[in-house]
Design an enzyme around this catalytic site. Structure first.
Site, PDB file in Angstrom:
ATOM      1  N   LYS A   1       0.476   3.469  -2.859  1.00 51.61           N
ATOM      2  CA  LYS A   1      -0.789   4.240  -3.236  1.00 51.61           C
ATOM      3  C   LYS A   1      -0.351   5.513  -3.066  1.00 51.61           C
ATOM      4  O   LYS A   1      -0.980   6.694  -3.903  1.00 51.61           O
ATOM      5  CB  LYS A   1      -1.855   3.831  -1.905  1.00 51.61           C
ATOM      6  CG  LYS A   1      -2.556   2.678  -2.241  1.00 51.61           C
ATOM      7  CD  LYS A   1      -3.371   2.156  -0.947  1.00 51.61           C
ATOM      8  CE  LYS A   1      -3.839   0.797  -0.941  1.00 51.61           C
ATOM      9  NZ  LYS A   1      -4.440   0.426   0.279  1.00 51.61           N
TER      10      LYS A   1
ATOM     11  N   SER B   1       0.807  -1.331   0.130  1.00 55.10           N
ATOM     12  CA  SER B   1       0.038   0.074  -0.035  1.00 55.10           C
ATOM     13  C   SER B   1       0.827   1.275  -0.052  1.00 55.10           C
ATOM     14  O   SER B   1       0.353   2.585  -0.217  1.00 55.10           O
ATOM     15  CB  SER B   1      -1.118   0.075   0.985  1.00 55.10           C
ATOM     16  OG  SER B   1      -1.774  -0.796   1.079  1.00 55.10           O
TER      17      SER B   1
ATOM     18  N   VAL C   1       1.083  -3.678   3.636  1.00 56.24           N
ATOM     19  CA  VAL C   1       1.101  -5.193   4.578  1.00 56.24           C
ATOM     20  C   VAL C   1       2.107  -5.977   4.330  1.00 56.24           C
ATOM     21  O   VAL C   1       2.346  -6.801   5.136  1.00 56.24           O
ATOM     22  CB  VAL C   1      -0.490  -5.498   4.082  1.00 56.24           C
ATOM     23  CG1 VAL C   1      -0.293  -6.218   2.554  1.00 56.24           C
ATOM     24  CG2 VAL C   1      -1.061  -6.478   4.935  1.00 56.24           C
TER      25      VAL C   1
ATOM     26  N   TYR D   1      -4.662   3.897   8.213  1.00 55.63           N
ATOM     27  CA  TYR D   1      -6.065   3.579   8.281  1.00 55.63           C
ATOM     28  C   TYR D   1      -6.631   3.941   9.371  1.00 55.63           C
ATOM     29  O   TYR D   1      -6.690   4.885   9.913  1.00 55.63           O
ATOM     30  CB  TYR D   1      -5.946   2.212   8.003  1.00 55.63           C
ATOM     31  CG  TYR D   1      -5.174   1.698   6.782  1.00 55.63           C
ATOM     32  CD1 TYR D   1      -5.762   1.858   5.533  1.00 55.63           C
ATOM     33  CD2 TYR D   1      -4.182   1.031   6.871  1.00 55.63           C
ATOM     34  CE1 TYR D   1      -4.921   1.698   4.513  1.00 55.63           C
ATOM     35  CE2 TYR D   1      -3.320   0.514   5.659  1.00 55.63           C
ATOM     36  CZ  TYR D   1      -3.633   1.115   4.613  1.00 55.63           C
ATOM     37  OH  TYR D   1      -3.239   0.698   3.440  1.00 55.63           O
TER      38      TYR D   1
HETATM   39  O1  DON Z   1      -4.533  -4.742  -2.146  1.00 58.29           O
HETATM   40  C1  DON Z   1      -4.125  -5.307  -0.975  1.00 58.29           C
HETATM   41  O2  DON Z   1      -4.947  -5.698  -0.011  1.00 58.29           O
HETATM   42  C2  DON Z   1      -2.603  -5.288  -0.780  1.00 58.29           C
HETATM   43  N1  DON Z   1      -2.010  -5.371  -2.236  1.00 58.29           N
HETATM   44  C3  DON Z   1      -2.209  -4.011  -0.343  1.00 58.29           C
HETATM   45  C4  DON Z   1      -2.801  -3.692   1.105  1.00 58.29           C
HETATM   46  C5  DON Z   1      -1.881  -3.129   2.148  1.00 58.29           C
HETATM   47  O3  DON Z   1      -0.861  -2.988   2.055  1.00 58.29           O
HETATM   48  C6  DON Z   1      -2.592  -2.453   3.469  1.00 58.29           C
HETATM   49  N2  DON Z   1      -1.656  -1.734   4.152  1.00 58.29           N
HETATM   50  N3  DON Z   1      -1.250  -1.985   5.278  1.00 58.29           N
END
Ligand code: DON
Length: 328
Positions: free
Chosen positions: A72, A69, A263, A245
Site C-alpha cells: 500500500k 499491505s 498480513v 492500523y
Molecule cells: O486485502 C487484504 O486483506 C490483504 N491482501 C492485505 C491485508 C493486510 O496485509 C493487512 N495487514 N496487516
C-alpha cells in the site's frame, strides 16, 4: 564500519531477535487467506540496511513471503508522484481510522471517502486510480527497484487463495463504487490483490526502508531517485500515523519509527536518514501486525536511539565514525 561497531550492532540484533521470538507463542498466522495459514509461525528474520548500505541480518531474512499491505505504501507513492497529492487526497483522507484494516464502518456511516490509504478501503481506492495507468508488471518493476531485488514475483497460489476468499474486499469495493469513488470494481480488486501477492524478503524490505529513509534516492551520493522527496515525506508521515492500523498510536509512542505491516508477516520500518529495517514473522497480533516485530523494534529503537524524536542516535554515531575512519 570497524569490527567492534559491527559486533555492537550484531549483539543488539541478537537480543532484538530473542525478544521477538519470545512474543511469537501469543500470535497466530492469518487464515482468512487460507494459503497464508501454511506459514511457519516460528519463523523470524530481522534485517537492517544502513544508509551506507551495510547489511545486518539475523534469522530468516532471505525467506520469501507475500508483501500484502506493505504494497500500500508503494501504490500510494506511485499515485502521489503520478497524480499529485491534491488529486489523491480528493479521493482518500489521511486520518487514522482507529478501526481494523478491513473495516468499512466509517466509510459507510461517517465519511464519504476512506479514512486513509493504509486501510483496505483506502488502498483499493488508490489501486483504482492506478488502473489503466500502471500495469502489474510496471508496479512489480518499481517494487523490484526499490527493494533492490530482481527475484520478486507473484505467488500465484496466494493470489488465487485471496481471489477465492474476497467477500470482504469485494464488499468494500462495491461500497466505494456506490459512493462514486471507484469504477471497474473487479479489475481494481485483481490489480490490488496481485500487487499484495508479490513475494519479498526481510532483506528486500530493509532496502526499501533505506530508500524511503533516503527521501526516495537510490543513494545519498547520486541524484537517481525512485520517488520525489515530497512523496516520501507524505508516505512516511502516513506510515507513522496509520501504518499499524488501530495500534498506530501506541506503536508511535513505544517505537517511534514509521512502520507498515502486512498480513503475510512483513514489517518495513524507516529510521529516517539512518536505516531501513525489514522483518518477517508470520505470527500476528490481534490487529494483524507481526507480533514479534513490536518487542524487537522497541528494543532496537531504544538501544540505537532510533525514535523519531531522539536526536542522538547511536546508529548515526556508528555510521559517522565509519565515514571518518574512511577519511583517515
Ligand atoms: O486485502 C487484504 O486483506 C490483504 N491482501 C492485505 C491485508 C493486510 O496485509 C493487512 N495487514 N496487516
Amino acid at each position: 564500519m570497524t569490527p567492534r561497531m559491527e559486533e555492537k550492532i550484531n549483539e543488539l540484533l541478537e537480543e532484538a531477535y530473542k525478544r521477538g521470538k519470545e512474543a511469537i507463542p501469543s500470535g497466530h498466522v492469518a487464515t482468512y487467506i487460507p494459503e497464508l495459514g501454511k506459514a511457519n509461525p516460528m519463523d523470524l528474520g530481522i534485517s537492517i540496511c544502513t544508509r551506507e548500505f551495510d547489511h545486518f541480518n539475523i534469522g530468516a531474512t532471505d525467506k520469501r513471503f507475500t508483501i500484502q499491505s506493505i504494497s500500500k505504501i508503494i501504490s500510494l507513492a506511485i499515485a502521489l508522484d503520478m497524480f499529485g497529492p491534491d488529486k489523491v487526497f480528493e479521493r482518500v483522507d489521511m486520518e487514522p481510522s482507529g478501526e481494523a484494516f478491513n473495516s468499512f464502518v466509517d466509510l459507510d456511516t461517517k465519511s464519504n471517502k476512506p479514512m486513509n490509504p493504509m486501510i483496505n478501503s483506502g488502498a483499493i481506492t488508490v489501486a483504482s486510480m492506478l488502473l489503466g495507468h500502471v500495469s502489474l508488471e510496471e508496479a512489480t518493476d518499481v517494487i523490484r527497484k526499490i527493494c533492490m531485488d530482481d527475484e520478486i514475483f507473484m505467488n500465484r497460489q496466494i493470489f488465487e487463495s485471496e481471489m477465492n476468499h474476497l467477500s470482504r474486499n469485494r464488499s468494500i469495493a462495491y461500497l466505494l463504487e456506490s459512493k462514486g469513488l471507484i469504477t471497474n470494481v473487479e479489475e481494481t480488486l485483481e490489480l490490488y490483490t496481485a500487487i499484495c501477492s508479490l513475494e519479498v524478503t526481510a532483506e528486500s524490505l530493509a532496502n526499501m526502508g533505506m530508500i524511503f529513509a533516503n527521501d526516495g534516492k537510490i543513494s545519498r551520493k547520486s541524484d537517481d531517485r525512485i520517488f520525489s522527496k515530497r512523496t516520501t515525506e507524505i508516505v512516511k508521515t502516513i506510515m507513522l500515523t496509520c501504518g499499524m492500523y488501530d495500534r498506530s498510536g501506541r506503536f508511535a509512542v513505544d517505537v517511534g519509527i514509521p512502520t507498515k505491516s502486512g498480513v503475510g508477516g512483513g514489517l518495513i520500518s524507516v529510521a529516517d536518514n539512518l536505516a531501513g529495517i525489514g522483518i518477517y514473522g508470520p505470527a500476528l497480533d490481534d490487529k494483524g501486525n507481526c507480533i514479534a516485530g513490536t518487542p524487537a523494534l522497541m528494543y532496537l529503537s531504544r538501544e540505537l536511539q532510533l525514535h523519531l524524536f531522539r536526536k542522538d542516535s547511536l546508529l548515526d554515531r556508528l555510521i559517522t565514525l565509519k565515514l571518518k575512519a574512511k577519511l583517515i
